[in-house]
Design an enzyme around this catalytic site. Structure first.
Site, short mmCIF file in Angstrom:
data_model
loop_
_atom_site.label_atom_id
_atom_site.label_comp_id
_atom_site.label_asym_id
_atom_site.label_seq_id
_atom_site.Cartn_x
_atom_site.Cartn_y
_atom_site.Cartn_z
N HIS A 262 1.04 -1.13 0.24
CA HIS A 262 0.27 -0.22 -0.07
C HIS A 262 0.46 0.72 -0.21
CE1 HIS A 262 -3.77 2.51 1.15
NE2 HIS A 262 -3.16 2.95 1.46
N GLU A 263 1.55 1.81 1.09
CA GLU A 263 2.31 2.46 1.12
C GLU A 263 3.87 2.26 -0.47
OE1 GLU A 263 1.79 4.64 3.50
OE2 GLU A 263 0.09 3.06 4.45
N HIS A 266 1.43 4.03 -2.72
CA HIS A 266 1.98 5.66 -3.14
C HIS A 266 3.46 6.78 -2.81
CE1 HIS A 266 -1.76 7.21 -0.28
NE2 HIS A 266 -1.50 5.91 0.39
N GLU A 292 -4.39 8.27 -2.45
CA GLU A 292 -5.17 6.71 -1.89
C GLU A 292 -5.64 6.30 -3.50
OE1 GLU A 292 -4.70 5.85 0.94
OE2 GLU A 292 -5.79 4.47 1.66
ZN ZN Z 1 -3.14 5.20 1.82
#
Ligand code: ZN
Length: 497
Positions: A262-263, A266, A292
């Site tokens: 997830h990160e 980003h 997001e």
């Molecule tokens: Zn996030």
């Protein structure tokens, strides 16, 4: 040629330096700083932020913005001036005294909230929350545009172009589709046990695998750092310095892995922003929801797909042969995709996640534009969990007190999480028309996927507004039906419904 613009940029340079210093302090507080440093560091950060405020709201900068707007600017320059003007306009409308009062209120609120959550004592947080809501409403009144309600103004702050007129039908669509689907999954679906993922997994080995995983996704360790913190997050300073964290649990193998993916999603967004834009007010992501979307796309659509694990699962088994004994790749993929109603948003699976967000949206609407009082919050919260997820929190710590957002004054932020998921599904669908996603994943080659995202989304930073970017990248306006189709197809097949 563009003299006033250049003059304006000398101020922007100072502001960026202040902002970057503040950002670096906040990274340090979460990862490495000694615990006792917090109060004094908070003072330093307060000073940095007020210097930033003073420069941006100064009449001189205001005048330079007006003059620069008259000059001939390229697309990037125009975006920088536009973003600067927008932030300045919002800050200038708030009387300085009220701004300070609000900042102080927020600075102290996190601690009150943390204690209330620890001690399961909503009543002790209620007065602070009441004050935050009162002040947020006043501040929204300063900034709201004609025809906007207070809550709309708050929503726009995080996701421009997405007020209640857009979000009401969006959440209605989610409610109509996800609530009955979840009911079928829990009542008729073949249950999936993930017990093997809760065996004991050596943290040192997990670290090794997560570093590999981040790099596999595209995280460039020459321009980034992967550290550990209580709650995983990303701090993008500029495109050559992006920091992410994860959190290891010995008995939850998937937790760190999916936080890391997830990160990393980003992070590659930040790393791929064009050099001309990074370290300017038009650097960073187009919006909270667009940011997001990039993390959720990597985490869920890519990271939980069967083809992603074809080349990777053998590597995981190499590290954890004993622990994963008897778990086939197919079993593993089913486990990491299972859905079940739960109370905590941050731990929610892909199917139920947006229902958590929807509950907060419905409550915020009533708190800001309606007549819901703070004292009624716990009851309303619990009733909604029962209605939509079929479970009821046993106490407020796992209910209304679970998120820090309201204590930070971030009212209107939650919907961007749900929008991010829907943007991701629309973007993923569009990418699938041009890239053989499954083929790339099976070969362990994510380059075509990253390249497409960079070309269509990442490189622009904030130069184009999120709505426009989405439209150009996918060929149509925001369309949440891709997200509904994606969820419905995926979970029907996973649970053989
Ligand atoms: Zn996030």
């Amino acid at each position: 040629m563009s003299r006033k613009y250049d003059e304006l940029m000398t101020h922007v340079e100072k502001m960026q330096a202040l902002e970057m210093a503040e950002s670096l302090f906040s990274w340090d507080m979460e990862t490495g700083a000694p615990r006792e440093a917090a109060p004094l560091t908070a003072r330093v950060m307060g000073s940095l932020s007020s210097q930033y405020f003073d420069i941006l709201t100064s009449p001189q900068v205001g005048e330079l913005i007006c003059q620069a707007k008259e000059e001939e600017l390229n697309e990037v320059q125009a975006a920088i001036v536009r973003e600067l003007a927008k932030t300045r306009d919002r800050l200038c409308r708030i009387p300085a005294e009220e701004y300070r009062e609000y900042a102080e209120l927020i600075a102290g609120a996190a601690q009150v909230w943390a204690r209330a959550k620890r001690e399961n004592d909503f009543a002790s947080f209620a007065p602070v929350l009441t004050r935050i809501i009162e002040m947020s409403k006043r501040i929204a009144d300063y900034s709201r545009k004609e025809g906007q309600s207070r809550y709309d103004a708050m929503l726009w702050q995080y996701e421009e172009g997405f007020g209640q007129a857009e979000l009401d039908p969006f959440f209605a669509l989610l409610r109509e589709n996800i609530v009955p689907l979840l009911k079928r999954v829990t009542q008729e679906g073949e249950p999936i046990s993930a017990a093997p993922l809760h065996r004991s997994f050596d943290v040192e080995k997990q670290r090794k695998f997560n570093c590999f995983l981040a790099e596999y996704i595209g995280f460039d360790f020459g321009r980034g750092v992967l550290a550990e913190s209580e709650h995983p997050f990303t701090d993008g300073l500029h495109n050559h310095d992006v920091r992410i964290t994860t959190h290891y649990y010995e008995n939850m193998l998937e937790s760190a892995m999916f936080s890391t993916i997830h990160e990393s999603g980003h992070a590659i967004y930040e790393m791929n922003v064009d050099d001309a834009v990074t370290l300017t007010p038009a650097g960073g992501g187009a919006s909270c929801g667009m940011h997001e979307s990039q993390s959720r796309l990597m985490e869920n659509m890519i990271g939980r797909s069967p083809s992603f694990w074809e080349p990777l699962y053998p590597r995981l088994q190499e590290l954890f042969g004993e622990e994963l004994a008897g778990v086939s790749r197919e079993d593993f993929v089913r486990m990491i995709n299972r859905a079940e109603p739960s109370l905590i948003r941050t731990e929610a699976d892909e199917l139920t996640y947006c229902l958590h967000v929807m509950i907060r949206y419905e409550i915020e609407k009533e708190l800001i534009d309606g007549n819901l009082g703070v004292s009624e919050l716990p009851q309303v919260w619990n009733d909604k969990y029962e209605a939509y997820l079929g479970i009821r929190p046993a106490n407020d710590a796992e209910g209304v007190l679970q998120d820090i957002h309201w204590a930070q004054g971030s009212i209107g932020y939650f919907p961007s999480y749900a929008l991010g998921n829907a943007f991701a599904a629309q973007i993923y669908h569009a990418m699938g028309r041009e890239v053989d996603i499954d083929g790339c994943l099976r070969q362990g080659n994510l380059e075509p996927i990253r390249g497409w995202l960079k070309e269509k989304i990442h490189r622009f930073g904030r130069v184009k507004p999120a709505k426009e970017l989405l439209q150009e990248a996918t060929g149509e306006d925001f369309n949440p039906s891709y997200y509904i189709d994606y969820l419905t197809g995926k979970f029907r097949s996973l649970y053989r419904l």
